[in-house]
Design a protein around this motif. Sequence first.
Motif, PDB file in Angstrom:
ATOM      1  N   LEU A 106       3.042   2.639  -6.735  1.00 38.13           N
ATOM      2  CA  LEU A 106       4.035   1.937  -5.917  1.00 38.13           C
ATOM      3  C   LEU A 106       5.045   2.923  -5.354  1.00 38.13           C
ATOM      4  O   LEU A 106       5.760   3.608  -6.096  1.00 38.13           O
TER       5      LEU A 106
ATOM      6  N   TYR B 114       9.205  -2.265  -2.957  1.00 40.85           N
ATOM      7  CA  TYR B 114       8.070  -1.560  -3.563  1.00 40.85           C
ATOM      8  C   TYR B 114       6.790  -1.955  -2.837  1.00 40.85           C
ATOM      9  O   TYR B 114       6.556  -3.138  -2.565  1.00 40.85           O
TER      10      TYR B 114
ATOM     11  N   PRO C 235       2.398  -0.438  -2.096  1.00 43.61           N
ATOM     12  CA  PRO C 235       1.393   0.607  -2.332  1.00 43.61           C
ATOM     13  C   PRO C 235       1.124   1.473  -1.105  1.00 43.61           C
ATOM     14  O   PRO C 235       0.446   2.488  -1.213  1.00 43.61           O
TER      15      PRO C 235
ATOM     16  N   THR D 220       9.562   7.409  -4.577  1.00 45.46           N
ATOM     17  CA  THR D 220       9.176   6.392  -5.552  1.00 45.46           C
ATOM     18  C   THR D 220      10.279   6.287  -6.591  1.00 45.46           C
ATOM     19  O   THR D 220      11.300   6.995  -6.505  1.00 45.46           O
TER      20      THR D 220
ATOM     21  N   PRO E   5       8.709  -0.911 -12.191  1.00 44.57           N
ATOM     22  CA  PRO E   5       7.984  -0.020 -11.271  1.00 44.57           C
ATOM     23  C   PRO E   5       7.938   1.423 -11.758  1.00 44.57           C
ATOM     24  O   PRO E   5       6.931   2.122 -11.555  1.00 44.57           O
TER      25      PRO E   5
ATOM     26  N   LEU F 149      -1.696  -3.691  -7.103  1.00 42.44           N
ATOM     27  CA  LEU F 149      -0.453  -3.042  -6.715  1.00 42.44           C
ATOM     28  C   LEU F 149       0.321  -3.834  -5.674  1.00 42.44           C
ATOM     29  O   LEU F 149       1.552  -3.921  -5.725  1.00 42.44           O
ATOM     30  N   SER F 150      -0.386  -4.396  -4.693  1.00 43.69           N
ATOM     31  CA  SER F 150       0.308  -5.150  -3.647  1.00 43.69           C
ATOM     32  C   SER F 150       1.036  -6.354  -4.236  1.00 43.69           C
ATOM     33  O   SER F 150       2.205  -6.618  -3.918  1.00 43.69           O
TER      34      SER F 150
ATOM     35  N   GLY G  19       3.995  -5.124  -6.262  1.00 45.54           N
ATOM     36  CA  GLY G  19       5.096  -4.682  -5.411  1.00 45.54           C
ATOM     37  C   GLY G  19       5.930  -5.836  -4.913  1.00 45.54           C
ATOM     38  O   GLY G  19       7.172  -5.790  -4.924  1.00 45.54           O
TER      39      GLY G  19
END
Length: 730
Positions: free
Chosen positions: A493, A560, A562, A576, A586, A612-613, A616
């Motif tokens: 992320l 956040y 990806p 990040t 995160p 990840l999406s 986030g």
Amino acid sequence: MRSRKTSGRNALPQHRRPRSQSLPPPAEATHLRDRLLADIAGQEEPRELGQLLADLELPRSERGPLKRLLNELVDQGQLQLHKKRYLPASGDNGLLQATVSFSPRGYAFALMDGITRPGQDPFITPQGLAGAQHNDQVLVRLEPSRSGRSEARVVRILQRGTTSLCGIFTSGGRSGWVLPDDERLPFSVLIRKGNSLNAPNGSAVQVEIITYPATPGGQAEGKVLRVLGDPNLPAVQFLLSILRFSLQEHYPQAVLAEVDRLVPLVAPEPGRKDLRQLPHVTIDGESARDFDDAIAVIAEDDGFTLHVSIADVSHYVRPGSQLDQEAYLRGTSVYLPDRVLPMLPERLSNDLCSLVPHQDRPTLTCTIRFDRSGGRRAIELCRSMIHSRHRLTYNQVHGLLSGQSTPPPELEDIMPMLQAAGHLADLLNHRRLGRGSIGFTLPEPEIQLNAEGIITDIRRRERNPAHQLIEEFMLAANEAVAETLDRRGLPFLFRIHERPDPLKVAAFSESAAALGLRLPPPTPSPEPVWFAKVLHAAASGPTAYVVNNLMLRTMQQARYAPENKGHFGLAATWYTHFTSPIRRYPDLMVHRALTAMFAAEAADTAQGHLPLSEAGTFLSRRERISVEVERDVQARCAALFMQERIGEEFAAVISGISSFALFVELTDYFVSGALLVQDLPRDNYQHDPTSHKLYGLQRGTSWHLGDLVRVRLVKVDQQSRRLNFCLADE
């Protein structure tokens, strides 16, 4: 005598046809279709025709028209028919899942992915709510716009977002009622005598909703779950905020049992580098208890070596564990004036993971080598074991580096390291600002409580160069980690901050000009350096706070994701969050990606196959909730603190202007409020949004952004947390 049969579809005159054979008007047909699609979409099993009649509460006489409508939807590909049962088609049926969000002024909007986008979220009219309330999960259909802004209509309520609420109980004899503490819930709750838990009149309570109001502004019914206490006490107000945002006060027993079984890591295992010889120290606020980060700086002939060592939370919190799932759901620690709601239980946050002095602790270390001018030359990342020499505070380090205090004997051994750290931080700050990083200087509130928990002051939290020192090192580490992981092609992320909307930039430019700042006109999509110049131009003037605030509103919210879209505010290509895994999930995910890189494993395996999406989006939302909680608590504290100061006068600066009010920030306290136009001297006032001023046509009096005024407090509304002022000389 048997009646004669009729023949043909049109045997009966049109006006005498049974209602069941006629088509409903177009609007009714559309609503019936949407209700039908929503009902089928919300069922776990396919539905038969008879079940659908019952679901929609239609009489048997509507069986024929309903079947024809179902067949039409099957022909259009919006439904599937399998063994006389109907189920959703795999394609789009025009219905979208959304979250209903009410504004404090009572307007409703559809958040399509749970995240608000001001000015873009579809508007829901009161007639289009279908009984939905704030935070409800719903199915909506987008409607043709009538005002230039997209509109939505609620078709089905999938899940109630508010099953309990808090408010002030008012006794009314045989029954009572509760007015919700949240303005976004525009209804009252009837409490019958048997459901009141004998709550005292005027007490704060938590209520379970039994029935919901059918219309906005209607009345719900509920029962008291918990009597919270006197709403004039700060601790009760903090509890109201905790419950309003559904924060967790305690951990499940399964999580605590899992934490109890954790075994401390006290020596480096294979693959963990021993850095205990380095002079690491932690630098935090006086009241801090969870120490995420420690630093060590070594001055060399050709430059500096910076070690940023971060608590290795991933060693203890394994993907998929009960502890991990609870940490993910919390997303972040939440800090209140009298307590912390930590992401991780105290045994981890304040003990096993905390980099307390004189104890060996497992960490992940980012080592960066810089030349004499602060230019980065090399990055090294590793799993490590460190031994913090000292627990220092910002004020302590500032005093030592500025020469305002003499180092005590126990700190003399680390003075060369601290002096090298101060020098390197100055170099990094100069380079970062030079590339265009925007140096916001917005103050933060510091709410002070006495031993009895009463608010004694609300001040601007002081910052000194020691805060900047740690900030520069954390920024450098976050950038280095992001670049390393991205160049290795590993999924993780990013912390992204996208370019601001050009329309908002143009409006901000006009505001800056109205404040008297002379600036080159911005390009349609200005670079960060342009904004940095604006802040520099305003830095020494009385409007610095207003300019910072206006600029912050111009910017998009960091989030956040990806996909790397850079960080506009920092003028950084890679960024990040790596440095706070005790309090931010995160960061823990980034640590797992690094651990996978060290072990040459797949990063998705290290994350426990968490998309990840999805993560986030969820974690960005949790972060925003945390910010909302802090603002809510600040507003509650301001209302309590100022309640005893009605009639007093204060110096203030005008921070906002609208057609109905001047908004002010007090200069002595971190408190804001409004001067309503109706409370200004009698005149015919006009609002000029271009020049950001309010002026009277008769007297010629005018007020501008950034003007200093003297005001008197006239009203405090604890329910809405609003403070009203008037001019002191009126």
